[in-house]
Scaffold this motif. Structure first.
Motif, PDB file in Angstrom:
ATOM      1  N   ALA A 276       0.767  -1.152   0.001  1.00  0.00           N
ATOM      2  CA  ALA A 276      -0.285  -0.049   0.146  1.00  0.00           C
ATOM      3  C   ALA A 276       0.866   1.217  -0.067  1.00  0.00           C
ATOM      4  CB  ALA A 276      -0.796   0.008   1.077  1.00  0.00           C
ATOM      5  N   GLN A 277       0.287   2.309  -0.612  1.00  0.00           N
ATOM      6  CA  GLN A 277       1.103   3.446  -0.625  1.00  0.00           C
ATOM      7  C   GLN A 277       0.199   4.881  -0.206  1.00  0.00           C
ATOM      8  OE1 GLN A 277       2.690   4.523  -4.437  1.00  0.00           O
ATOM      9  NE2 GLN A 277       3.700   6.344  -3.719  1.00  0.00           N
ATOM     10  N   ALA A 278       0.908   5.498   0.774  1.00  0.00           N
ATOM     11  CA  ALA A 278       0.082   6.547   1.239  1.00  0.00           C
ATOM     12  C   ALA A 278       0.905   7.765   1.666  1.00  0.00           C
ATOM     13  CB  ALA A 278      -0.673   6.073   2.616  1.00  0.00           C
ATOM     14  N   GLY A 279       0.355   8.951   2.234  1.00  0.00           N
ATOM     15  CA  GLY A 279       1.112  10.230   2.293  1.00  0.00           C
ATOM     16  C   GLY A 279       1.816  10.043   3.492  1.00  0.00           C
ATOM     17  N   THR A 280       1.613   9.154   4.622  1.00  0.00           N
ATOM     18  CA  THR A 280       2.478   9.026   5.793  1.00  0.00           C
ATOM     19  C   THR A 280       2.792   7.691   6.287  1.00  0.00           C
ATOM     20  OG1 THR A 280       0.698   8.807   7.354  1.00  0.00           O
ATOM     21  CG2 THR A 280       1.207  10.947   6.883  1.00  0.00           C
ATOM     22  N   ALA A 281       3.885   7.393   6.716  1.00  0.00           N
ATOM     23  CA  ALA A 281       4.105   5.802   7.144  1.00  0.00           C
ATOM     24  C   ALA A 281       3.107   5.105   7.836  1.00  0.00           C
ATOM     25  CB  ALA A 281       5.394   6.113   7.993  1.00  0.00           C
TER      26      ALA A 281
ATOM     27  N   GLU B 181      -0.119   5.740   7.541  1.00  0.00           N
ATOM     28  CA  GLU B 181      -1.218   5.361   6.625  1.00  0.00           C
ATOM     29  C   GLU B 181      -0.937   4.261   5.613  1.00  0.00           C
ATOM     30  OE1 GLU B 181      -3.317   9.752   6.367  1.00  0.00           O
ATOM     31  OE2 GLU B 181      -1.918   9.118   4.928  1.00  0.00           O
ATOM     32  N   ALA B 182       0.199   4.194   5.463  1.00  0.00           N
ATOM     33  CA  ALA B 182       0.841   3.136   4.478  1.00  0.00           C
ATOM     34  C   ALA B 182       1.036   1.732   5.205  1.00  0.00           C
ATOM     35  CB  ALA B 182       2.228   3.656   3.901  1.00  0.00           C
ATOM     36  N   LEU B 183       1.083   1.960   6.389  1.00  0.00           N
ATOM     37  CA  LEU B 183       1.221   0.413   7.048  1.00  0.00           C
ATOM     38  C   LEU B 183      -0.113   0.014   7.514  1.00  0.00           C
ATOM     39  CD1 LEU B 183       4.409   1.352   9.740  1.00  0.00           C
ATOM     40  CD2 LEU B 183       4.096  -0.655   8.118  1.00  0.00           C
ATOM     41  N   THR B 184      -0.888   0.984   7.717  1.00  0.00           N
ATOM     42  CA  THR B 184      -2.374   0.511   8.284  1.00  0.00           C
ATOM     43  C   THR B 184      -3.054   0.053   6.986  1.00  0.00           C
ATOM     44  OG1 THR B 184      -2.480   2.137   9.790  1.00  0.00           O
ATOM     45  CG2 THR B 184      -4.504   1.436   8.873  1.00  0.00           C
ATOM     46  N   ALA B 185      -2.938   0.490   5.881  1.00  0.00           N
ATOM     47  CA  ALA B 185      -3.623   0.133   4.650  1.00  0.00           C
ATOM     48  C   ALA B 185      -2.753  -1.194   4.144  1.00  0.00           C
ATOM     49  CB  ALA B 185      -3.009   1.054   3.562  1.00  0.00           C
ATOM     50  N   ALA B 186      -1.483  -1.379   4.289  1.00  0.00           N
ATOM     51  CA  ALA B 186      -0.935  -2.566   3.853  1.00  0.00           C
ATOM     52  C   ALA B 186      -1.406  -3.738   4.795  1.00  0.00           C
ATOM     53  CB  ALA B 186       0.710  -2.440   4.040  1.00  0.00           C
ATOM     54  N   SER B 187      -1.491  -3.535   6.115  1.00  0.00           N
ATOM     55  CA  SER B 187      -2.066  -4.625   6.983  1.00  0.00           C
ATOM     56  C   SER B 187      -3.538  -4.841   6.586  1.00  0.00           C
ATOM     57  CB  SER B 187      -2.029  -3.848   8.574  1.00  0.00           C
ATOM     58  OG  SER B 187      -0.614  -3.803   8.804  1.00  0.00           O
ATOM     59  N   GLU B 188      -4.252  -3.853   6.332  1.00  0.00           N
ATOM     60  CA  GLU B 188      -5.604  -4.249   5.765  1.00  0.00           C
ATOM     61  C   GLU B 188      -5.610  -5.196   4.410  1.00  0.00           C
ATOM     62  OE1 GLU B 188      -7.652  -0.550   5.383  1.00  0.00           O
ATOM     63  OE2 GLU B 188      -7.920  -0.409   7.408  1.00  0.00           O
TER      64      GLU B 188
ATOM     65  N   ASN C  24       8.573 -11.319   5.332  1.00  0.00           N
ATOM     66  CA  ASN C  24       9.066  -9.820   5.070  1.00  0.00           C
ATOM     67  C   ASN C  24       8.120  -8.812   5.724  1.00  0.00           C
ATOM     68  OD1 ASN C  24      10.938  -7.972   4.463  1.00  0.00           O
ATOM     69  ND2 ASN C  24       9.811  -7.405   2.759  1.00  0.00           N
ATOM     70  N   VAL C  25       8.426  -7.725   6.416  1.00  0.00           N
ATOM     71  CA  VAL C  25       7.441  -6.544   6.603  1.00  0.00           C
ATOM     72  C   VAL C  25       8.389  -5.342   6.157  1.00  0.00           C
ATOM     73  CG1 VAL C  25       5.907  -5.308   8.017  1.00  0.00           C
ATOM     74  CG2 VAL C  25       5.838  -7.657   8.074  1.00  0.00           C
ATOM     75  N   SER C  26       8.197  -4.441   5.197  1.00  0.00           N
ATOM     76  CA  SER C  26       8.870  -3.488   4.898  1.00  0.00           C
ATOM     77  C   SER C  26       8.188  -2.309   4.586  1.00  0.00           C
ATOM     78  CB  SER C  26       9.710  -3.720   3.582  1.00  0.00           C
ATOM     79  OG  SER C  26       8.623  -3.795   2.532  1.00  0.00           O
ATOM     80  N   LEU C  27       8.850  -1.128   5.010  1.00  0.00           N
ATOM     81  CA  LEU C  27       8.323   0.233   4.784  1.00  0.00           C
ATOM     82  C   LEU C  27       9.481   1.230   4.179  1.00  0.00           C
ATOM     83  CD1 LEU C  27       5.947   2.588   5.421  1.00  0.00           C
ATOM     84  CD2 LEU C  27       7.194   2.847   7.698  1.00  0.00           C
ATOM     85  N   TYR C  28       9.237   1.821   3.411  1.00  0.00           N
ATOM     86  CA  TYR C  28      10.189   2.715   2.512  1.00  0.00           C
ATOM     87  C   TYR C  28       9.661   3.919   1.845  1.00  0.00           C
ATOM     88  CZ  TYR C  28       9.154  -0.082  -1.394  1.00  0.00           C
ATOM     89  OH  TYR C  28       8.140  -0.833  -2.388  1.00  0.00           O
TER      90      TYR C  28
ATOM     91  N   TYR D 221       4.852   7.175   1.583  1.00  0.00           N
ATOM     92  CA  TYR D 221       5.654   5.812   1.858  1.00  0.00           C
ATOM     93  C   TYR D 221       4.807   4.595   1.336  1.00  0.00           C
ATOM     94  CZ  TYR D 221       8.131   8.688   5.295  1.00  0.00           C
ATOM     95  OH  TYR D 221       8.709   9.691   5.780  1.00  0.00           O
ATOM     96  N   ILE D 222       5.757   3.584   1.192  1.00  0.00           N
ATOM     97  CA  ILE D 222       5.252   2.305   0.604  1.00  0.00           C
ATOM     98  C   ILE D 222       5.461   1.419   1.689  1.00  0.00           C
ATOM     99  CG2 ILE D 222       5.401   0.684  -1.212  1.00  0.00           C
ATOM    100  CD1 ILE D 222       6.332   2.805  -2.841  1.00  0.00           C
ATOM    101  N   ALA D 223       4.475   0.507   2.038  1.00  0.00           N
ATOM    102  CA  ALA D 223       4.681  -0.514   3.119  1.00  0.00           C
ATOM    103  C   ALA D 223       4.332  -1.817   2.206  1.00  0.00           C
ATOM    104  CB  ALA D 223       3.625  -0.379   4.102  1.00  0.00           C
ATOM    105  N   GLU D 224       4.610  -2.814   2.720  1.00  0.00           N
ATOM    106  CA  GLU D 224       4.312  -4.088   2.326  1.00  0.00           C
ATOM    107  C   GLU D 224       4.660  -5.245   3.325  1.00  0.00           C
ATOM    108  OE1 GLU D 224       6.261  -6.995  -1.537  1.00  0.00           O
ATOM    109  OE2 GLU D 224       6.988  -5.016  -1.255  1.00  0.00           O
ATOM    110  N   ASN D 225       3.609  -6.295   3.231  1.00  0.00           N
ATOM    111  CA  ASN D 225       3.572  -7.241   3.731  1.00  0.00           C
ATOM    112  C   ASN D 225       3.755  -8.838   3.072  1.00  0.00           C
ATOM    113  OD1 ASN D 225       2.979  -9.283   5.934  1.00  0.00           O
ATOM    114  ND2 ASN D 225       2.090  -7.764   7.057  1.00  0.00           N
TER     115      ASN D 225
END
Length: 256
Positions: free
Chosen positions: A76-81, A83-90, A113-117, A130-134
């Motif tokens: 998931a990609q969002a404006g803040t870290a 928000e990105a983590l929350t969307a990726a978790s969903e 792997n759990v990543s945020l960049y 930010y882009i988060a991935e699970n």
């Protein structure tokens, strides 16, 4: 020759002195001494066979993989870290629901792997979001279910699905190892018989045998995730192919 003359004059008729004369002559000439010295075979050390052949045989056996491992994830990609983590978790939870719904038990699902960049603007100077991935590793013990799982995950997660690849394994490779090991021993004996024939001998008993390396390559087939909205009946084609188990054995035979 003064030594020889003295020995002969002292008593050439005596047996003991005659032997002394022979020894004296050999002492004067080392080459003669070596030629005249009696020879005898040296006994082999205990447990050591003087004549043997050592060969290495390679055996192979093929089998069809029966287990697939998928490397899947949700991003998931969002404006803040946050928000990105929350969307990726969903998205990841949706992915896990699909995987479990396909009958995959929890012990065959592992987070890998759990990543945020950060992501940057076109100039590459400013952070734009930010882009988060699970990512999870999923073991599917019935390969026929792999394609439907991929398609169901694509339908549930959409464009946020990531698919890193798929690997195939044989869940119980021991029967193939046994077959390959037998082939390796047969090949080793055939090599030894050929060498023995060339050397004018025959193959005797097996003296030692060493079970060497076992090689079982795991081919990886990488592919992109199916496009979102693909037809439900167009399951992703999965072809496991075959795998080869290789066993090396080293055998020492007696050379009769």
């Amino acid at each position: 020759m003064p030594v020889r003359a003295g020995w002969i004059a002292a008593g050439g008729a005596a047996l003991g002195l005659a032997a002394a004369v022979v020894v004296g002559m050999m002492d004067d000439d080392p080459d003669v001494a070596r030629a005249a010295a009696p020879t005898s075979a040296q006994p082999a050390e205990p447990g050591v066979v003087a004549r043997s052949i050592t060969v290495t045989g390679t055996g192979r056996a093929k089998g069809t993989p029966d287990t697939a491992t998928l490397f899947m994830g949700a991003r998931a990609q969002a404006g803040t870290a946050q928000e990105a983590l929350t969307a990726a978790s969903e998205n990841a939870n949706q992915l896990l629901d699909v995987i479990r719904g396909a009958g995959v038990p929890d012990e065959d699902i592992q987070t890998s792997n759990v990543s945020l960049y950060p992501s940057f603007d076109q100039g590459g100077q400013q952070i734009s979001g930010y882009i988060a991935e699970n990512t999870v590793t999923v073991t599917i013990r019935d390969i026929t279910h792999a394609g439907p799982v991929i398609d169901a995950a694509s339908a549930a997660v959409g464009d946020e699905l990531t698919l890193g690849g798929i690997s195939f394994t044989i869940d119980d490779p021991e029967p193939l190892r046994v077959e390959a090991r037998g082939d390796a021993v047969e090949q080793a004996r055939a090599q030894a018989e050929q060498l023995a024939e060339l050397a004018g001998g025959e193959v005797g008993d097996v003296l030692t045998i060493t079970d060497g390396s076992v090689q079982m390559p795991v081919p990886l087939v990488y592919r992109e995730a199916p496009a979102a909205g693909a037809a439900e009946d167009a399951a992703a084609p999965i072809e496991p192919g075959s795998q080869e188990v290789t066993v090396n054995v080293t055998v020492t035979f007696e050379l009769a």
